[in-house]
Design a protein around this motif. Structure first.
Motif, mmCIF file in Angstrom:
data_model
loop_
_atom_site.group_PDB
_atom_site.id
_atom_site.type_symbol
_atom_site.label_atom_id
_atom_site.label_comp_id
_atom_site.label_asym_id
_atom_site.label_seq_id
_atom_site.Cartn_x
_atom_site.Cartn_y
_atom_site.Cartn_z
ATOM 1 N N UNK A 1 -36.290 -10.424 10.828
ATOM 2 C CA UNK A 1 -37.283 -10.162 11.875
ATOM 3 C C UNK A 1 -37.055 -8.741 12.370
ATOM 4 N N UNK A 2 -38.114 -8.104 12.854
ATOM 5 C CA UNK A 2 -37.975 -6.737 13.337
ATOM 6 C C UNK A 2 -37.054 -6.667 14.553
ATOM 7 N N UNK A 3 -36.075 -5.795 14.475
ATOM 8 C CA UNK A 3 -35.310 -5.384 15.650
ATOM 9 C C UNK A 3 -35.150 -3.872 15.551
ATOM 10 N N UNK A 4 -35.389 -3.211 16.633
ATOM 11 C CA UNK A 4 -35.327 -1.760 16.659
ATOM 12 C C UNK A 4 -33.961 -1.248 16.219
ATOM 13 N N UNK A 5 -32.904 -1.902 16.692
ATOM 14 C CA UNK A 5 -31.555 -1.445 16.389
ATOM 15 C C UNK A 5 -31.268 -1.493 14.890
ATOM 16 N N UNK A 6 -31.616 -2.601 14.233
ATOM 17 C CA UNK A 6 -31.349 -2.752 12.801
ATOM 18 C C UNK A 6 -32.192 -1.781 11.981
ATOM 19 N N UNK A 7 -33.478 -1.687 12.283
ATOM 20 C CA UNK A 7 -34.347 -0.773 11.542
ATOM 21 C C UNK A 7 -33.884 0.675 11.721
ATOM 22 N N UNK A 8 -33.560 1.048 12.943
ATOM 23 C CA UNK A 8 -33.127 2.417 13.204
ATOM 24 C C UNK A 8 -31.825 2.734 12.472
ATOM 25 N N UNK B 1 -38.919 6.780 17.746
ATOM 26 C CA UNK B 1 -38.239 7.307 18.934
ATOM 27 C C UNK B 1 -36.732 7.193 18.825
ATOM 28 N N UNK B 2 -36.255 6.039 18.380
ATOM 29 C CA UNK B 2 -34.811 5.849 18.215
ATOM 30 C C UNK B 2 -34.234 6.737 17.141
ATOM 31 N N UNK B 3 -34.965 6.893 16.060
ATOM 32 C CA UNK B 3 -34.510 7.747 14.958
ATOM 33 C C UNK B 3 -34.484 9.217 15.379
ATOM 34 N N UNK B 4 -35.480 9.618 16.149
ATOM 35 C CA UNK B 4 -35.524 10.991 16.655
ATOM 36 C C UNK B 4 -34.310 11.293 17.524
ATOM 37 N N UNK B 5 -33.987 10.371 18.418
ATOM 38 C CA UNK B 5 -32.840 10.565 19.301
ATOM 39 C C UNK B 5 -31.527 10.556 18.527
ATOM 40 N N UNK B 6 -31.436 9.675 17.556
ATOM 41 C CA UNK B 6 -30.188 9.526 16.791
ATOM 42 C C UNK B 6 -29.924 10.712 15.861
ATOM 43 N N UNK B 7 -30.986 11.230 15.216
ATOM 44 C CA UNK B 7 -30.814 12.297 14.227
ATOM 45 C C UNK B 7 -31.290 13.663 14.717
ATOM 46 N N UNK B 8 -31.753 13.736 15.963
ATOM 47 C CA UNK B 8 -32.261 14.973 16.543
ATOM 48 C C UNK B 8 -33.386 15.566 15.691
ATOM 49 N N UNK B 9 -34.388 14.725 15.395
ATOM 50 C CA UNK B 9 -35.535 15.142 14.594
ATOM 51 C C UNK B 9 -36.791 15.150 15.455
ATOM 52 N N UNK B 10 -37.730 16.062 15.158
ATOM 53 C CA UNK B 10 -38.978 16.109 15.926
ATOM 54 C C UNK B 10 -39.931 14.987 15.536
ATOM 55 N N UNK B 11 -40.750 14.576 16.509
ATOM 56 C CA UNK B 11 -41.765 13.550 16.287
ATOM 57 C C UNK B 11 -43.140 14.166 16.540
ATOM 58 N N UNK B 12 -44.054 13.934 15.598
ATOM 59 C CA UNK B 12 -45.459 14.301 15.784
ATOM 60 C C UNK B 12 -46.182 12.988 16.033
ATOM 61 N N UNK B 13 -46.776 12.838 17.210
ATOM 62 C CA UNK B 13 -47.438 11.567 17.532
ATOM 63 C C UNK B 13 -48.956 11.713 17.487
ATOM 64 N N UNK B 14 -49.622 10.581 17.408
ATOM 65 C CA UNK B 14 -51.090 10.515 17.364
ATOM 66 C C UNK B 14 -51.666 11.387 16.250
ATOM 67 N N UNK B 15 -50.964 11.420 15.120
ATOM 68 C CA UNK B 15 -51.390 12.239 13.991
ATOM 69 C C UNK B 15 -52.550 11.565 13.266
ATOM 70 N N UNK B 16 -53.568 12.330 12.988
ATOM 71 C CA UNK B 16 -54.750 11.801 12.294
ATOM 72 C C UNK B 16 -54.726 12.149 10.810
ATOM 73 N N UNK B 17 -54.398 13.411 10.479
ATOM 74 C CA UNK B 17 -54.355 13.832 9.077
ATOM 75 C C UNK B 17 -53.140 14.711 8.811
ATOM 76 N N UNK B 18 -52.752 14.713 7.551
ATOM 77 C CA UNK B 18 -51.677 15.574 7.057
ATOM 78 C C UNK B 18 -52.176 16.270 5.807
ATOM 79 N N UNK B 19 -51.732 17.492 5.589
ATOM 80 C CA UNK B 19 -52.065 18.171 4.337
ATOM 81 C C UNK B 19 -51.002 19.207 4.029
#
Length: 166
Positions: free
Chosen positions: A69-76, A104-122
């Protein structure tokens, strides 16, 4: 630097969530433009059959009872290991409660940037950009995808889920 694009495959009650197919479609263009592969990341317990039909170059499946089952701690924890080892160009998450929690948890743990509400990538000639919405979707912004690894929360709408099916 690794140019692969990782996609967290969300699933609930034995079914892959539609947002996962949208993410795979978005990842395809980004990976092709940056010279990498689309890598689905499937976390679960006795869920390997969910990898069938994913439009990914390969699928990394982590099978463990703690992931039944999903748990944030295990997935992160699992994703921190994968992302830390592989340093992919981007990791795509659905802009869902699961995706936002893990990103969010991964960003805090690895000090990585998050781009939110992204619609497209290229990506053109290796340069990756994003388009995201702000102000409740009233304003669209564009920018370069942060390097070396960006965590991206994708919203549905720009990519058809059918494009994410194999």
């Amino acid at each position: 630097m690794n140019r692969d694009v990782l996609v967290l495959v969300e699933h609930v009650q034995g079914q892959v969530s539609e947002i996962s197919y949208v993410l795979l479609a978005a990842a395809r263009g980004l990976a092709a433009g940056s010279g990498g592969d689309v890598v689905g990341v499937l976390l679960g317990s006795d869920a390997a059959s969910l990898a069938v039909g994913l439009a990914a170059d390969r699928v990394l499946y982590v099978d463990h009872p703690a992931l039944a089952e999903f748990t944030s701690e295990a997935y992160t924890a699992v994703l921190a290991g994968l992302v830390g080892d592989q340093t992919p160009r981007a990791v795509l998450f659905g802009d869902t409660s699961i995706g936002a929690d893990v990103a969010g948890g991964l960003s805090a743990r690895l000090d990585l940037p998050v781009v939110s509400s992204c619609k497209t990538l290229r990506a053109d000639a290796g340069a990756a950009t994003y388009t995201a919405q702000i102000c409740g979707g009233k304003i669209m912004v564009e920018g370069p995808l942060p390097e070396p690894t960006a965590l991206v929360l994708m919203i549905p709408g720009a990519y058809a889920a059918e494009e994410g099916h194999a």
